[in-house]
Design a protein around this motif. Structure first.
Motif, short mmCIF file in Angstrom:
data_model
loop_
_atom_site.label_atom_id
_atom_site.label_comp_id
_atom_site.label_asym_id
_atom_site.label_seq_id
_atom_site.Cartn_x
_atom_site.Cartn_y
_atom_site.Cartn_z
N PRO A 62 -29.39 7.17 -41.11
CA PRO A 62 -28.83 5.96 -41.71
C PRO A 62 -29.28 4.72 -40.94
CG PRO A 62 -27.13 7.64 -41.42
CD PRO A 62 -28.35 8.13 -40.70
N VAL A 63 -29.36 3.60 -41.65
CA VAL A 63 -29.85 2.36 -41.04
C VAL A 63 -29.08 2.00 -39.78
CG1 VAL A 63 -30.04 -0.14 -41.39
CG2 VAL A 63 -30.74 1.42 -43.20
N GLU A 64 -27.76 2.19 -39.80
CA GLU A 64 -26.95 1.78 -38.63
C GLU A 64 -27.30 2.57 -37.37
OE1 GLU A 64 -24.27 4.47 -41.27
OE2 GLU A 64 -25.75 2.84 -41.55
N MET A 65 -27.92 3.74 -37.54
CA MET A 65 -28.35 4.52 -36.38
C MET A 65 -29.67 4.01 -35.82
SD MET A 65 -25.96 6.79 -36.00
CE MET A 65 -26.69 8.10 -35.01
N LYS A 66 -30.42 3.28 -36.65
CA LYS A 66 -31.73 2.78 -36.22
C LYS A 66 -31.68 1.36 -35.69
CE LYS A 66 -33.36 4.05 -40.32
NZ LYS A 66 -34.26 4.37 -41.46
N VAL A 67 -30.69 0.60 -36.12
CA VAL A 67 -30.59 -0.83 -35.74
C VAL A 67 -30.58 -1.05 -34.23
CG1 VAL A 67 -29.04 -2.82 -35.78
CG2 VAL A 67 -29.59 -1.63 -37.90
N PRO A 68 -29.90 -0.22 -33.41
CA PRO A 68 -29.92 -0.48 -31.97
C PRO A 68 -31.31 -0.43 -31.34
CG PRO A 68 -28.13 1.03 -32.53
CD PRO A 68 -28.99 0.89 -33.75
N PHE A 69 -32.27 0.12 -32.06
CA PHE A 69 -33.63 0.26 -31.52
C PHE A 69 -34.62 -0.67 -32.22
CE2 PHE A 69 -31.35 4.27 -31.21
CZ PHE A 69 -31.35 4.47 -29.83
N ARG A 70 -34.10 -1.66 -32.95
CA ARG A 70 -34.97 -2.52 -33.74
C ARG A 70 -35.90 -3.35 -32.85
NH1 ARG A 70 -30.03 -4.86 -33.60
NH2 ARG A 70 -29.88 -7.08 -33.08
N ARG A 71 -37.04 -3.66 -33.41
CA ARG A 71 -38.03 -4.53 -32.75
C ARG A 71 -37.37 -5.87 -32.40
NH1 ARG A 71 -41.43 -8.68 -34.30
NH2 ARG A 71 -43.45 -8.77 -33.22
N GLY A 72 -37.60 -6.33 -31.19
CA GLY A 72 -36.99 -7.57 -30.73
C GLY A 72 -35.76 -7.36 -29.87
N SER A 73 -35.35 -6.10 -29.72
CA SER A 73 -34.15 -5.80 -28.92
C SER A 73 -34.44 -5.69 -27.43
CB SER A 73 -33.53 -4.48 -29.39
OG SER A 73 -33.10 -4.57 -30.73
N PHE A 74 -35.73 -5.69 -27.04
CA PHE A 74 -36.11 -5.46 -25.65
C PHE A 74 -36.86 -6.69 -25.15
CE2 PHE A 74 -35.99 -1.59 -28.13
CZ PHE A 74 -35.06 -0.83 -27.43
N ALA A 75 -36.20 -7.48 -24.32
CA ALA A 75 -36.67 -8.82 -23.97
C ALA A 75 -38.08 -8.84 -23.41
CB ALA A 75 -35.70 -9.46 -22.97
N ASN A 76 -38.41 -7.90 -22.55
CA ASN A 76 -39.73 -7.91 -21.90
C ASN A 76 -40.81 -7.25 -22.75
OD1 ASN A 76 -38.76 -9.23 -19.59
ND2 ASN A 76 -38.06 -7.29 -18.71
N PHE A 77 -40.39 -6.59 -23.84
CA PHE A 77 -41.34 -5.89 -24.70
C PHE A 77 -40.99 -6.18 -26.15
CE2 PHE A 77 -40.62 -3.59 -20.76
CZ PHE A 77 -41.90 -3.52 -20.25
N PRO A 78 -41.25 -7.41 -26.61
CA PRO A 78 -40.76 -7.85 -27.92
C PRO A 78 -41.31 -7.08 -29.11
CG PRO A 78 -42.30 -9.45 -27.00
CD PRO A 78 -41.99 -8.47 -25.91
N ASN A 79 -42.44 -6.40 -28.95
CA ASN A 79 -43.00 -5.66 -30.07
C ASN A 79 -42.57 -4.19 -30.09
OD1 ASN A 79 -44.68 -5.65 -32.43
ND2 ASN A 79 -46.25 -4.56 -31.28
N HIS A 80 -41.77 -3.78 -29.11
CA HIS A 80 -41.32 -2.38 -29.05
C HIS A 80 -40.13 -2.17 -29.99
CE1 HIS A 80 -40.67 1.52 -26.97
NE2 HIS A 80 -39.42 1.32 -27.33
#
Length: 308
Positions: free
Chosen positions: A66-84
């Protein structure tokens, strides 16, 4: 025109030493493909179909959550690696003139401890495959340099930090969900027409088709899945680097035929020179202005994600 299939056995990842004459022959074949079409299939690289399927399997498990399980890993969530991280369907338009692409992706671009992963098994599979692709990429880049009569390490010097904080090389797990033709927007594709951004790209495809490459004659030709091979293409910075000697060809992924509810998967390893490396024409010409690898990548990513 068909995309050639080249036997990479002499430079297979299991080979520790390669005879010069074998490298010269491989270089001749690669040069022909990369100057005429920009794409080539390599067989007998050392990366097995089983390895590819393992990464695809664990990636698909993530995408089907489900989408809600994927949202915590969305692109832009990792400050030093914005494309991850995870890219949702229609969030990216590789052809900005079209509606968002009908695909999801998970970008893996670093081994840094600051990055969180959906599961330990997911992390292990992604990073193990990333390393395998890195090793193969460096072998291909070396043969490419020799094919142009350049110093063998010239391209390798620009890729010293793959997997680190100062390099944007990214492994993308791509998932194309079933298409509901009644909901498709005008001019929408699974992946819009584009060229890649960096040095070269390694592509591993599932069985579903749809990938097409624009030939120099202006016609799109199919690039189907050939099990056991890796499809390799030239990207923009390499075309600039070689003063248009190697071609960064436009490509796209079409929608399936109406009524076809099949999914599609692929893995793409986008090889990028180190962020601070200045790309200049290797023939000494001024055909293209010098550009930093990281600046070029960031500009292209911003355009694809509507950030510009």
């Amino acid at each position: 025109m068909n995309i050639p299939v080249i036997d990479f056995s002499p430079c297979n990842l299991g080979e520790n030493s390669v005879l010069d004459e074998h490298i010269v022959d491989l270089g001749r074949q690669l040069k022909s493909s990369f100057t005429e079409i920009g794409f080539v299939y390599l067989k007998n690289t050392g990366i097995t179909q089983e390895e590819v399927e393992q990464v695809m399997d664990i990636s698909k498990t993530f995408f089907l959550q489900p989408v809600e399980m994927k949202v915590p890993f969305r692109r832009g969530s990792f400050a030093n690696f914005p494309n991850h991280g995870w890219v949702s369907s229609e969030a990216e338009s590789l052809n900005p003139r079209r509606p968002g692409d009908l695909k999801e992706a998970f970008n893996s671009m670093s081994f840094h401890n600051d990055i969180h992963w959906p599961s330990p098994a997911f992390e292990d599979r992604q990073l193990s495959f990333y390393q395998r692709c890195r090793q193969l990429s460096l072998r291909v880049l070396r043969v490419m340099a020799i094919s142009l009569g350049l110093e063998p390490e010239v391209f390798l010097h620009a890729h010293r930090h793959i997997g680190g904080e100062k390099n944007g090389t990214t492994l993308r797990s791509l998932y194309y969900p079933p298409v509901n033709s009644e909901l498709v927007k005008e001019d929408q594709l699974r992946c819009g027409e584009h060229s890649d951004y960096g040095s070269i790209t390694l592509v591993f495809q599932g069985q579903a088709g749809g990938l097409q490459v624009l030939s120099t004659s202006g016609e799109y030709i199919p690039a189907p899945c050939i099990p056991g091979t890796v499809l390799i293409n030239i990207a923009d910075l390499m075309q600039r680097w070689t003063s248009d000697h190697f071609i960064s060809a436009i490509h796209r992924v079409l929608l399936p035929p109406a009524g076809d509810s099949s999914t599609r998967q692929s893995l793409a390893f986008f090889v990028q020179p180190d962020d601070d490396y200045l790309i200049t024409c290797c023939d000494g010409s001024n055909k293209y202005p010098a550009v930093k690898s990281g600046d070029y990548l960031n500009d292209r990513l911003a355009a694809a994600h509507g950030d510009s």
